[in-house]
Design an enzyme around this catalytic site. Sequence first.
Site, PDB file in Angstrom:
ATOM      1  N   GLY A 201       1.116  -3.208   1.347  1.00  0.00           N
ATOM      2  CA  GLY A 201       1.983  -3.179   0.173  1.00  0.00           C
ATOM      3  C   GLY A 201       1.230  -3.003  -1.116  1.00  0.00           C
ATOM      4  N   GLY A 203      -0.443  -3.806  -4.747  1.00  0.00           N
ATOM      5  CA  GLY A 203      -1.287  -4.888  -5.245  1.00  0.00           C
ATOM      6  C   GLY A 203      -0.504  -5.919  -6.026  1.00  0.00           C
ATOM      7  N   GLY A 207      -0.471  -8.056  -2.787  1.00  0.00           N
ATOM      8  CA  GLY A 207      -1.806  -8.489  -3.221  1.00  0.00           C
ATOM      9  C   GLY A 207      -1.722  -9.751  -4.059  1.00  0.00           C
ATOM     10  N   GLU A 245     -16.139  -7.850  -6.067  1.00  0.00           N
ATOM     11  CA  GLU A 245     -16.999  -6.651  -6.103  1.00  0.00           C
ATOM     12  C   GLU A 245     -16.229  -5.578  -6.854  1.00  0.00           C
ATOM     13  OE1 GLU A 245     -19.988  -6.698  -5.077  1.00  0.00           O
ATOM     14  OE2 GLU A 245     -19.925  -8.610  -4.031  1.00  0.00           O
ATOM     15  N   CYS A 279     -18.326   3.145  -5.466  1.00  0.00           N
ATOM     16  CA  CYS A 279     -18.702   2.290  -6.602  1.00  0.00           C
ATOM     17  C   CYS A 279     -20.191   2.422  -6.921  1.00  0.00           C
ATOM     18  CB  CYS A 279     -18.371   0.846  -6.272  1.00  0.00           C
ATOM     19  SG  CYS A 279     -19.128   0.323  -4.724  1.00  0.00           S
TER      20      CYS A 279
HETATM   21  P1  NAD Z   1      -7.663  -1.607  -7.400  1.00  0.00           P
HETATM   22  O1  NAD Z   1      -8.192  -2.789  -8.101  1.00  0.00           O
HETATM   23  O2  NAD Z   1      -6.551  -0.858  -8.010  1.00  0.00           O
HETATM   24  O3  NAD Z   1      -7.133  -2.007  -5.953  1.00  0.00           O
HETATM   25  C1  NAD Z   1      -7.969  -2.637  -5.000  1.00  0.00           C
HETATM   26  C2  NAD Z   1      -7.096  -3.443  -4.073  1.00  0.00           C
HETATM   27  O4  NAD Z   1      -6.491  -4.488  -4.814  1.00  0.00           O
HETATM   28  C3  NAD Z   1      -5.933  -2.656  -3.448  1.00  0.00           C
HETATM   29  O5  NAD Z   1      -5.694  -3.136  -2.144  1.00  0.00           O
HETATM   30  C4  NAD Z   1      -4.784  -2.999  -4.361  1.00  0.00           C
HETATM   31  O6  NAD Z   1      -3.517  -2.879  -3.762  1.00  0.00           O
HETATM   32  C5  NAD Z   1      -5.102  -4.444  -4.682  1.00  0.00           C
HETATM   33  N1  NAD Z   1      -4.511  -4.935  -5.938  1.00  0.00           N
HETATM   34  C6  NAD Z   1      -4.180  -4.224  -7.043  1.00  0.00           C
HETATM   35  N2  NAD Z   1      -3.633  -5.049  -7.960  1.00  0.00           N
HETATM   36  C7  NAD Z   1      -3.634  -6.291  -7.427  1.00  0.00           C
HETATM   37  C8  NAD Z   1      -3.207  -7.560  -7.882  1.00  0.00           C
HETATM   38  N3  NAD Z   1      -2.640  -7.729  -9.075  1.00  0.00           N
HETATM   39  N4  NAD Z   1      -3.397  -8.628  -7.080  1.00  0.00           N
HETATM   40  C9  NAD Z   1      -3.983  -8.483  -5.876  1.00  0.00           C
HETATM   41  N5  NAD Z   1      -4.374  -7.304  -5.374  1.00  0.00           N
HETATM   42  C10 NAD Z   1      -4.210  -6.220  -6.145  1.00  0.00           C
HETATM   43  O7  NAD Z   1      -8.911  -0.679  -7.085  1.00  0.00           O
HETATM   44  P2  NAD Z   1      -8.886   0.733  -6.352  1.00  0.00           P
HETATM   45  O8  NAD Z   1      -8.423   1.740  -7.344  1.00  0.00           O
HETATM   46  O9  NAD Z   1      -8.208   0.632  -5.035  1.00  0.00           O
HETATM   47  O10 NAD Z   1     -10.443   0.940  -6.045  1.00  0.00           O
HETATM   48  C11 NAD Z   1     -11.309   1.585  -6.882  1.00  0.00           C
HETATM   49  C12 NAD Z   1     -12.143   0.566  -7.621  1.00  0.00           C
HETATM   50  O11 NAD Z   1     -12.843  -0.227  -6.686  1.00  0.00           O
HETATM   51  C13 NAD Z   1     -13.203   1.195  -8.484  1.00  0.00           C
HETATM   52  O12 NAD Z   1     -13.243   0.527  -9.717  1.00  0.00           O
HETATM   53  C14 NAD Z   1     -14.482   0.951  -7.709  1.00  0.00           C
HETATM   54  O13 NAD Z   1     -15.653   0.904  -8.483  1.00  0.00           O
HETATM   55  C15 NAD Z   1     -14.194  -0.357  -7.091  1.00  0.00           C
HETATM   56  N6  NAD Z   1     -15.060  -0.568  -5.934  1.00  0.00           N
HETATM   57  C16 NAD Z   1     -16.070  -1.490  -6.036  1.00  0.00           C
HETATM   58  C17 NAD Z   1     -16.935  -1.690  -4.958  1.00  0.00           C
HETATM   59  C18 NAD Z   1     -18.042  -2.713  -5.019  1.00  0.00           C
HETATM   60  O14 NAD Z   1     -18.593  -3.046  -3.983  1.00  0.00           O
HETATM   61  N7  NAD Z   1     -18.397  -3.230  -6.180  1.00  0.00           N
HETATM   62  C19 NAD Z   1     -16.769  -0.941  -3.802  1.00  0.00           C
HETATM   63  C20 NAD Z   1     -15.741   0.010  -3.742  1.00  0.00           C
HETATM   64  C21 NAD Z   1     -14.886   0.175  -4.819  1.00  0.00           C
END
Ligand code: NAD
Length: 477
Positions: A201, A203, A207, A245, A279
Site C-alpha cells: 500500500g 506510504g 506505511g 537509511e 542512493c
Molecule cells: P520514499 O521515502 O518515498 O518511500 C520509501 C518507502 O517508504 C516506500 O515503501 C513508501 O511507501 C514508504 N513511505 C512513504 N511515506 C511513508 C510514510 N509517511 N510512512 C511510512 N512509510 C512511508 O522513498 P522512495 O522514493 O521509495 O526511494 C527513493 C529514496 O530512497 C531516495 O531518496 C534514495 O536515496 C533513498 N534510498 C536510500 C538508501 C540508503 O541505503 N541510504 C538506499 C536506497 C534508497
Amino acid sequence: MEQLCHFIEGRFVASSDWIEVYEPATGMVYANVARGDRTDVDRAVAAAEHAFPQWSQATPAERSAILHRIADALEARLDEFAYAESRDQGKPVSLARALDIPRSLANLRFFAAAALHTWTEAHPLPTALNYTLRQPLGVVGCISPWNLPLYLLTWKIAPALAFGNTVVAKPSELTPLTATMFAQLCAECGLPPGVLNIVHGYGSEAGAAIVEHPRIRAISFTGSTATGAYIARTAGPQFKKLSLELGGKNPTLVFADSDLDSAIPQIVRAGFLNQGEICLCGSRIIVERTIFERFVERFCDHVRSLRVGDPLNAETDIGALVSQAHYHKVLAAIERAVADGGRILTGGNAARLDGRCIYGWFVEPTVIVDLEPNCSANQEEIFGPVVTILPFDSDSDALAIANSIRYGLAASIWTNDLRRAHMIADRLECGVVWVNCWMLRDLRTPFGGTKDSGVGREGGWEAYRFFTEAKNVCIKL
Ligand code: NAD
C-alpha cells in the site's frame, strides 16, 4: 491482470481497494497491488505477535536452516525473479540477474550464517559477574523503497528474522512484485505463518500505520530523507528503535594522479548504474582542474556509449525510470540545472524508444558542467541518470566542495597517492568511503549515512545490535 495481495499469517489476503502497478518500460498498467490500511497492519501485527514466542525460541540452527532453504529456492528461480524485478522497476534484466537477485541471496545466506555465530559480552569483577543477553525485540517494521526492491527488502528482513524477530514489511507501492513472489517462496520453504507478513500500500496509509503502531518495537527504513524525518518525528516519542537509511548526493573525487584508464569506466558505472537510481550513485564528480578537460572528454565518450533501451533486452545499459512522476522530476531537474547556468555535454532529454517501449519513461544519460557547487543540481538528489562535473584546485578545495552539502552517505576517491587517500577519507563527512572502487560491498561492514542521509548502521554486527535488545545480568559472587 495479476492481483498482488498482502501476505498475512502465511496466507495471501485480498483487498477491497487496489493500486495500479505500471511497467516503467511501457508506461502501461500490468498488475494491481493491495491498498493496505490500518486494519491490515493491525492484522499483520497480531499475526506477528502470535508467531513471535515460537520463532524467537527456535534454535539459531533452525532459523538458519529455513533462511538457507529460502535462499536456495530463490536461487533456483533466479531468472524468474530477475525478469520480474526488471519488469516492475524498469532496470535492465541483466542488472537484476547480476546484482539484485544475487545480492538478495547473499543477504539471506549471510544472516543465516550470522545467526549461528552470535556472541555476547561478559564483564567480570572480583565480586560479581556481569553478562549481557541479546534478545530479539518482538515485532519489527521493515519499510523499503523502489530502487532495489528485493535487494533492500531482504537486507532488512534477513537479519530481523535471523536474530529471532517477527516482521511486518511494506515494500514500495511502485515495485511490489518480487516481495509478493518472495512471500510465496517463504511459505513453500516452511517459514511458519506470521513470522513474515507483508502489507502492501501507500506510504501515507499502510506505511504510516506501521510507523505509528504501538506494538511494533523498531522500524528499519530505507527511503527518502523527507519520509525519514516523518518517521523520526512519529516513532521517536514511542521510543521505537530506528534505523534510517536515507538520501545521498555522493561526491566522486578524482585526483590528477589517478589511473584514468581504469577509473573512468568505474566512475561512469557509479554515476549511471540502475539509471542512477541508487542512493550510493556518485552523481557529483569533482575533478582536479589540471586534468579537468581531459577527464570530461573521456568521461563523456564513455557515457555516449551507454545503450538506453528496453530493460528486457540483454544489451541494455540504461532502462526506464520507475514512474512517470519520477521521470518528470528528473527532466525538471535537468531544466533547472540549465536555467542555473549548466551546460549539457551529452544527454539532457527524454529518450524516445520504439515498439513496446514507445510510452516508456526513459531519460538519456546526462552530463552537466559549469554549475556552482551550491546550485540545486549539486545539492539535491536527482536520483536519475544525471551527473554534474566540477573542478577543484587543491585537497582542501576538494574537501570543501564534497562536504558542503546536507547529505553524508557515501563518497569515492580516485588517486594513486595512499597518503592523500587516507587523509581525504578521514575528513569526508559521510558513512562509507571507497578508494579506487565503488559499491564494492562486504556485508560485514557498517553501512549507513551521516547528516541528512540518516542515522544508524546496517550490516554485520550492526544489524545484530539493531535487531536485538541488550539486557545485562549482574550476579554477586
Ligand atoms: P520514499 O521515502 O518515498 O518511500 C520509501 C518507502 O517508504 C516506500 O515503501 C513508501 O511507501 C514508504 N513511505 C512513504 N511515506 C511513508 C510514510 N509517511 N510512512 C511510512 N512509510 C512511508 O522513498 P522512495 O522514493 O521509495 O526511494 C527513493 C529514496 O530512497 C531516495 O531518496 C534514495 O536515496 C533513498 N534510498 C536510500 C538508501 C540508503 O541505503 N541510504 C538506499 C536506497 C534508497
